[in-house]
Design an enzyme around this catalytic site. Structure first.
Site, PDB file in Angstrom:
ATOM      1  N   LYS A 212      -0.060  -5.803   3.708  1.00 57.99           N
ATOM      2  CA  LYS A 212      -0.269  -4.496   3.088  1.00 57.99           C
ATOM      3  C   LYS A 212      -1.553  -3.898   3.659  1.00 57.99           C
ATOM      4  O   LYS A 212      -2.631  -4.477   3.523  1.00 57.99           O
ATOM      5  CB  LYS A 212      -0.383  -4.656   1.573  1.00 57.99           C
ATOM      6  CG  LYS A 212      -0.656  -3.338   0.869  1.00 57.99           C
ATOM      7  CD  LYS A 212      -0.629  -3.511  -0.640  1.00 57.99           C
ATOM      8  CE  LYS A 212      -0.978  -2.212  -1.333  1.00 57.99           C
ATOM      9  NZ  LYS A 212      -1.060  -2.383  -2.789  1.00 57.99           N
ATOM     10  N   LYS A 265       3.974  -3.095   4.394  1.00 60.83           N
ATOM     11  CA  LYS A 265       3.732  -1.820   3.734  1.00 60.83           C
ATOM     12  C   LYS A 265       2.530  -1.137   4.334  1.00 60.83           C
ATOM     13  O   LYS A 265       1.514  -1.813   4.504  1.00 60.83           O
ATOM     14  CB  LYS A 265       3.480  -2.126   2.252  1.00 60.83           C
ATOM     15  CG  LYS A 265       3.186  -0.946   1.395  1.00 60.83           C
ATOM     16  CD  LYS A 265       2.852  -1.429   0.009  1.00 60.83           C
ATOM     17  CE  LYS A 265       2.471  -0.224  -0.820  1.00 60.83           C
ATOM     18  NZ  LYS A 265       1.999  -0.584  -2.120  1.00 60.83           N
TER      19      LYS A 265
HETATM   20  C1  PBG Z   1      -1.131  -1.020  -5.994  1.00 63.37           C
HETATM   21  C2  PBG Z   1      -0.129  -0.358  -5.136  1.00 63.37           C
HETATM   22  C3  PBG Z   1      -0.290   0.755  -4.311  1.00 63.37           C
HETATM   23  C4  PBG Z   1       0.978   1.070  -3.814  1.00 63.37           C
HETATM   24  C5  PBG Z   1       1.855   0.112  -4.326  1.00 63.37           C
HETATM   25  N1  PBG Z   1       1.148  -0.780  -5.117  1.00 63.37           N
HETATM   26  C6  PBG Z   1      -1.448   1.610  -4.070  1.00 63.37           C
HETATM   27  C7  PBG Z   1      -2.624   1.088  -3.398  1.00 63.37           C
HETATM   28  O1  PBG Z   1      -2.667  -0.055  -2.950  1.00 63.37           O
HETATM   29  O2  PBG Z   1      -3.582   1.842  -3.326  1.00 63.37           O
HETATM   30  C8  PBG Z   1       1.297   2.226  -2.926  1.00 63.37           C
HETATM   31  C9  PBG Z   1       2.691   2.709  -3.007  1.00 63.37           C
HETATM   32  C10 PBG Z   1       2.925   4.072  -2.449  1.00 63.37           C
HETATM   33  O3  PBG Z   1       2.029   4.719  -1.872  1.00 63.37           O
HETATM   34  O4  PBG Z   1       4.056   4.537  -2.589  1.00 63.37           O
HETATM   35  N2  PBG Z   1      -1.835  -2.041  -5.452  1.00 63.37           N
END
Ligand code: PBG
Length: 341
Positions: A212, A265
Site C-alpha cells: 500500500k 493499492k
Molecule cells: C485507511 C485506508 C485508506 C484507503 C483505504 N483504507 C486511506 C489512507 O490510507 O489514507 C484509501 C482508499 C481510497 O482512496 O479509495 N488506512
C-alpha cells in the site's frame, strides 16, 4: 527494407508468406473479439468498498466521489442486497464513528458502527457475499493516524499491533468473513493471526493490504471516511511510490506472517506492481482501484471529455490483465450490471 503493413509487404506477393501474422484477422467482428479476449472481468471478481456512518438517518453524498455515499445502517443494508443481486464478489466495510479518541476505541467496541453493520449484513445475507472488514484505526482516531501515536506524534508500531488484534477479533465476532488490515504497521498480519487464533476464529482469512503506497490518489477517500491525518502524513508507514522491490518484500513478509491473500493499492498507477506481485506469489492478488482513480474518471466524464462506461470497463480490464484476480472498485455494482448486459 520490407514494409510490413496491410496488404502484405512491398514487392511481396499477397499470401506468399503463409506465416504472415495478421492481427486484424481476429479483430474483424465483435464475436471474434469476444472469443479471443485474453482477459475477462466477471461480476464475481469485483468488491465494493462501502462506508457506514454512525448517527445519520439518510445517506450523505460524497462531493468528490459522485455516486458514492456515506451510508446509514439502513441504506447500507439495501445497498448490500443490491450488490448481492448484481452478483459481485463482496463488500469491504469502512465505519465512521460519531466519537473518535486517541486509540480508536470504536473500532473494536461491540456496539461500534462497523461491528453493528457487520452483524446486520451477516444476518441479512449469510454467506451470499464475502463481507470484508477493513482493519485500520484512521477512521476511529481523533488524530487520524492509522495507529496509536507517541506524545512526540510518531505512530507507535508495536502498541498499535495490540489494538489491531483486538479489532480483528471484534470484527470476526461481528460476522466478517475476511479481515483486511490496511494500516501498514510492521508485523500486523502476525499479530492479527495470533489474535484470531487465540479465539474461535482460526478459519477467518486475512487479506493483507501488503503493498500500500503513500498515494495522492487517496484524497477523496479522506472525505468519505473522515480519516485525514490531523498532522503529518502517512509516508512513514505507507510505501514510497518509487519503490518496486520493496513491494515484493512487503508481500513476502505478509505471507510469511500468515496472510491468505494480498493486495496492491492503488491500482492503475501501480499496474507494474500488480504484475510483479502476481508473478511472484501463489495466493489471490487483489488490487484496489482507489477513490482518486474513481474521481478522475468521473470528473472527466462529467466534463464530457471521455466515454464514462467505456473508460470504467477499460480500467477494470487493465487491472485484471496486469494480474489481479479481484478488483476493489467503487463501480463494482454498476460494472457488474454493465458486464451482465
Ligand atoms: C485507511 C485506508 C485508506 C484507503 C483505504 N483504507 C486511506 C489512507 O490510507 O489514507 C484509501 C482508499 C481510497 O482512496 O479509495 N488506512
Amino acid at each position: 527494407m520490407t514494409s510490413i503493413g496491410r496488404g502484405g509487404g512491398a514487392g511481396q506477393a499477397q499470401g506468399a508468406n503463409p506465416g504472415f501474422a495478421r492481427g486484424r484477422r481476429l479483430r474483424s467482428t465483435p464475436a471474434l473479439r469476444r472469443l479471443t479476449a485474453q482477459t475477462r472481468v466477471a461480476p464475481a471478481d469485483l468488491v465494493l468498498p462501502v462506508f457506514v456512518k454512525e448517527g445519520i438517518a439518510e445517506p450523505v453524498p460524497i462531493g468528490s466521489m459522485p455516486g458514492v455515499v456515506q451510508h446509514s445502517p439502513d441504506s447500507l443494508r439495501k445497498a448490500a442486497h443490491e450488490a448481492a443481486e448484481a452478483g459481485i464478489g463482496g463488500l469491504m466495510l469502512f465505519g465512521i464513528p460519531a466519537e473518535k479518541d486517541a486509540v480508536g476505541s470504536q473500532a473494536d467496541a461491540a456496539d461500534g458502527i462497523v461491528n453493528v453493520a457487520l452483524q446486520q449484513l451477516r444476518s441479512d445475507l449469510g454467506d451470499e457475499l464475502v463481507l470484508m472488514a477493513d482493519l485500520c484505526l484512521c477512521e476511529y482516531t481523533d488524530h487520524g493516524h492509522c495507529g496509536v501515536v507517541t506524545p512526540a506524534g510518531v505512530v507507535d508500531n508495536d502498541p498499535t499491533l495490540d489494538r489491531y488484534a483486538a479489532v480483528a477479533i471484534a470484527q470476526a465476532q461481528a460476522g466478517a468473513h475476511v479481515i483486511a488490515p490496511s494500516g501498514m504497521m510492521d508485523g500486523q498480519v502476525a499479530a492479527i493471526r495470533a489474535g484470531l487464533d487465540s479465539t474461535a476464529f482460526t478459519e477467518v482469512p486475512i487479506l493483507a493490504y501488503a503493498a500500500k503506497y503513500a498515494s495522492g490518489f487517496y484524497g477523496p477517500f479522506r472525505e468519505a471516511a473522515e480519516g485525514a491525518p490531523q498532522f503529518g502524513d502517512r509516508s512513514t508507514y505507507q510505501m514510497d511510490p518509487p519503490n518496486a522491490d520493496e513491494a515484493l518484500r512487503e508481500v513476502a513478509q505478509d505471507l510469511a506472517e500468515g496472510a491468505d491473500a494480498v493486495m496492491v493499492k492503488p491500482a492503475l498507477p501501480y499496474l507494474d506492481i500488480v504484475a510483479k506481485v502476481a508473478a511472484a506469489v501463489q495466493v489471490p492478488v487483489s488490487a484496489y482501484q482507489v477513490s482518486g482513480e474513481y474521481a478522475m474518471v468521473e470528473a472527466a466524464a462529467a466534463n464530457g471529455w471521455i466515454d464514462r462506461e467505456r473508460a470504467i470497463l477499460e480500467t477494470l480490464t487493465a487491472i485484471r490483465r496486469a494480474g489481479a484476480g479481484q478488483v476493489l472498485t467503487y463501480w463494482a455494482v454498476e460494472a457488474a450490471r454493465l458486464l451482465s448486459r
